[in-house]
Scaffold this motif. Structure first.
Motif, short mmCIF file in Angstrom:
data_model
loop_
_atom_site.label_atom_id
_atom_site.label_comp_id
_atom_site.label_asym_id
_atom_site.label_seq_id
_atom_site.Cartn_x
_atom_site.Cartn_y
_atom_site.Cartn_z
N THR A 81 8.43 -7.57 5.56
CA THR A 81 7.51 -6.50 5.20
C THR A 81 7.98 -5.22 5.87
OG1 THR A 81 5.66 -8.07 5.02
CG2 THR A 81 5.11 -5.73 5.22
N ILE A 82 8.17 -4.18 5.07
CA ILE A 82 8.70 -2.91 5.56
C ILE A 82 7.56 -1.92 5.75
CG2 ILE A 82 10.38 -1.08 5.13
CD1 ILE A 82 11.65 -3.84 5.25
N PHE A 83 7.44 -1.37 6.97
CA PHE A 83 6.39 -0.39 7.27
C PHE A 83 6.89 1.05 7.18
CE2 PHE A 83 5.22 -4.22 9.82
CZ PHE A 83 4.11 -4.57 9.08
N ASP A 84 8.20 1.22 7.10
CA ASP A 84 8.79 2.56 7.03
C ASP A 84 9.87 2.58 5.96
OD1 ASP A 84 9.65 5.12 7.47
OD2 ASP A 84 10.42 4.78 9.50
N PRO A 85 9.50 2.46 4.67
CA PRO A 85 10.48 2.39 3.60
C PRO A 85 11.43 3.58 3.56
CG PRO A 85 8.32 1.80 2.76
CD PRO A 85 8.11 2.36 4.15
N ASP A 100 0.87 -1.18 0.00
CA ASP A 100 0.00 0.00 0.00
C ASP A 100 0.90 1.23 0.00
OD1 ASP A 100 0.81 0.50 2.72
OD2 ASP A 100 -0.74 -0.88 3.41
N ASP A 101 0.33 2.39 0.25
CA ASP A 101 1.10 3.64 0.13
C ASP A 101 2.28 3.71 1.09
OD1 ASP A 101 -0.55 4.51 -1.87
OD2 ASP A 101 -1.83 5.72 -0.56
N SER A 102 2.25 2.96 2.20
CA SER A 102 3.33 3.06 3.19
C SER A 102 4.02 1.74 3.48
CB SER A 102 2.76 3.64 4.49
OG SER A 102 1.75 2.78 5.01
N THR A 103 3.68 0.70 2.75
CA THR A 103 4.21 -0.63 3.06
C THR A 103 4.76 -1.29 1.81
OG1 THR A 103 2.50 -0.88 4.76
CG2 THR A 103 3.71 -2.86 4.12
N VAL A 104 5.96 -1.87 1.94
CA VAL A 104 6.59 -2.59 0.84
C VAL A 104 7.03 -3.95 1.35
CG1 VAL A 104 8.43 -2.60 -0.89
CG2 VAL A 104 7.40 -0.43 -0.20
N ARG A 105 6.80 -4.99 0.56
CA ARG A 105 7.17 -6.34 0.94
C ARG A 105 8.33 -6.82 0.07
NH1 ARG A 105 2.71 -8.77 -0.39
NH2 ARG A 105 1.74 -8.60 1.66
#
Length: 226
Positions: A217-221, A170-175
């Protein structure tokens, strides 16, 4: 032979902007294969007789150090061609390739592929550009990983993985969809497994990421942009 999925070969950067008919001509001698996780496609020093085009899954490229230990180079995501380096020249592979997950790919015999593109300026220009970008990127990464403190190497490595194979959730999360062990991360970062484990625990405690089934899973890219 397993049947190949219906794919758009022009998704491969080397074929961008080429007419569909020309891409089909170049890939007319391609073979489709599936490999299971852990299978070796080729070893460093093997005759460089195939060019691969990854359709699904992730490939891990590995090189050997002088002391015989392995050194991770990078992970490849779908629609990557490999190897780029050594076309028209190398007789042997410069690194090893392993299926990091189950994969589907096409391969073309190197002689046939080189014969097809030898007099094709658009393909050659794309290849030269991609090779130059990859070599420059690899040099910069080696410099960055060797010039920072061990704990910062983990942060830097996550930054590279986000760039290479990260998928936006999503806009703030990258896996990072390819499963990665602490040992693999340590080898890539050039530091100890204990250091990686400690740093990852700090990141998890601060809510910057989570790890489940070896998927990060990254919550603060933005924190990992270096």
């Amino acid at each position: 032979m397993p049947s190949a999925p219906n794919v758009s070969l022009r998704k491969f950067p080397v074929f961008h902007n080429l007419p569909k008919r020309r891409v089909q001509e170049i890939m007319g001698d391609a073979f489709f294969r599936r490999y299971h996780k852990g299978q070796i496609l080729f070893m460093e020093g093997d005759p460089r007789d195939r060019i691969y085009f990854l359709l699904n899954g992730f490939i891990k490229l590995v090189s050997m150090n002088d002391d015989g230990s392995s050194q991770f180079l990078l992970y490849l995501k779908p629609y990557s061609m490999f190897p780029y380096v050594g076309l028209f020249r190398d007789k042997y592979y410069r690194f090893s390739a392993e299926a990091a997950t189950d994969v589907e790919l096409l391969y073309v015999l190197a002689d046939a592929f080189e014969r097809q593109i030898r007099n094709d300026p658009p393909v050659l220009i794309n290849l030269i550009r991609i090779m130059g970008d990859k070599m420059h990127e690899h040099e910069i990464r080696i410099q960055k990983l060797t010039q920072v403190h061990a704990t910062d190497r983990v942060r830097q490595l996550i930054s590279f993985l986000l760039q290479d194979i990260g998928e936006k959730v999503d806009d703030s999360t990258v896996r990072i969809p390819c499963p990665l062990t602490t040992t693999e991360l340590a080898k890539m970062a050039g530091t100890s497994r204990e250091t990686v484990s400690h740093v990852l625990q700090e990141y998890k405690a601060s809510g910057k990421l989570k790890i489940k089934s070896k998927i990060i899973t990254i919550f603060d890219p933005s924190y990992f942009t270096m």
